[in-house]
Design a protein around this motif. Structure first.
Motif, PDB file in Angstrom:
ATOM      1  N   PHE A   1       2.455   1.738  -3.340  1.00 33.37           N
ATOM      2  CA  PHE A   1       1.474   2.250  -4.290  1.00 33.37           C
ATOM      3  C   PHE A   1       1.254   3.759  -4.110  1.00 33.37           C
ATOM      4  O   PHE A   1       1.187   4.503  -5.082  1.00 33.37           O
ATOM      5  CB  PHE A   1       0.150   1.489  -4.114  1.00 33.37           C
ATOM      6  CG  PHE A   1      -0.972   2.038  -4.930  1.00 33.37           C
ATOM      7  CD1 PHE A   1      -1.001   1.872  -6.307  1.00 33.37           C
ATOM      8  CD2 PHE A   1      -2.018   2.716  -4.318  1.00 33.37           C
ATOM      9  CE1 PHE A   1      -2.046   2.376  -7.059  1.00 33.37           C
ATOM     10  CE2 PHE A   1      -3.064   3.221  -5.060  1.00 33.37           C
ATOM     11  CZ  PHE A   1      -3.082   3.055  -6.439  1.00 33.37           C
ATOM     12  N   ARG A   2       1.145   4.186  -2.854  1.00 31.30           N
ATOM     13  CA  ARG A   2       0.851   5.600  -2.573  1.00 31.30           C
ATOM     14  C   ARG A   2       2.057   6.516  -2.750  1.00 31.30           C
ATOM     15  O   ARG A   2       1.930   7.624  -3.233  1.00 31.30           O
ATOM     16  CB  ARG A   2       0.306   5.756  -1.150  1.00 31.30           C
ATOM     17  CG  ARG A   2      -1.003   5.034  -0.918  1.00 31.30           C
ATOM     18  CD  ARG A   2      -2.084   5.542  -1.796  1.00 31.30           C
ATOM     19  NE  ARG A   2      -2.849   6.531  -1.066  1.00 31.30           N
ATOM     20  CZ  ARG A   2      -3.763   7.273  -1.602  1.00 31.30           C
ATOM     21  NH1 ARG A   2      -4.040   7.178  -2.875  1.00 31.30           N
ATOM     22  NH2 ARG A   2      -4.420   8.133  -0.889  1.00 31.30           N
TER      23      ARG A   2
ATOM     24  N   PHE B   1       0.825  -1.200   0.000  1.00 23.69           N
ATOM     25  CA  PHE B   1       0.000   0.000   0.000  1.00 23.69           C
ATOM     26  C   PHE B   1       0.865   1.258   0.000  1.00 23.69           C
ATOM     27  O   PHE B   1       0.623   2.201  -0.756  1.00 23.69           O
ATOM     28  CB  PHE B   1      -0.950   0.009   1.202  1.00 23.69           C
ATOM     29  CG  PHE B   1      -1.793   1.235   1.281  1.00 23.69           C
ATOM     30  CD1 PHE B   1      -2.860   1.412   0.418  1.00 23.69           C
ATOM     31  CD2 PHE B   1      -1.523   2.223   2.219  1.00 23.69           C
ATOM     32  CE1 PHE B   1      -3.639   2.547   0.479  1.00 23.69           C
ATOM     33  CE2 PHE B   1      -2.294   3.371   2.281  1.00 23.69           C
ATOM     34  CZ  PHE B   1      -3.365   3.532   1.416  1.00 23.69           C
TER      35      PHE B   1
END
Length: 128
Positions: free
Chosen positions: A41-42, A38
């Motif tokens: 991805f961010r 996550f």
């Protein structure tokens, strides 16, 4: 199997408890890798940062697995933690072999990962 676990006191670790500790370590690894995915991805992390994060995840997972195993033991906690970290590495290597269709490099990173996993488990056992 439950009877064997009930009769085990300090100093006696049944095989099922070691498997439970190993499972706990892999569940922790999966959760931490999901968080890393996550964040990747961010924030669009670079490859070096991700590699360092994966190493930290291996150490943390084996540390906590060794800690749980050592907590259960009355003596030689470091040895049980080392065994836990070694078992974690063996499963990791077996899955890597299977996923890579048997093409695994026996280079520096292989042995470094072994030392990190075994050392993390041993440290967790010592701290417990």
């Amino acid at each position: 199997m439950e009877r064997m676990e009930q009769n085990a006191g300090p100093g006696k670790v049944p095989g099922m408890f070691l498997l439970k500790s190993l499972l706990f370590s892999y569940i922790l690894t999966a959760a931490l890798l999901a968080v890393l995915a996550f964040v990747l991805f961010r924030l669009r992390l670079n490859e070096r940062t991700v590699s360092i994060a994966i190493i930290v995840i291996y150490i943390a997972a084996t540390f906590f697995g060794g800690f749980v195993t050592g907590k259960r033991m009355g003596s030689r906690k470091f040895l049980w933690g080392l065994l836990m970290g070694g078992a974690y590495f063996l499963v990791l290597a077996a899955v890597s072999l299977w996923a890579g269709k048997g093409d695994i490099q026996m280079g520096n990173s292989f042995f470094t990962t072994l030392v990190l996993c075994a050392g993390g488990g041993m440290l967790g056992g010592m701290v417990s």
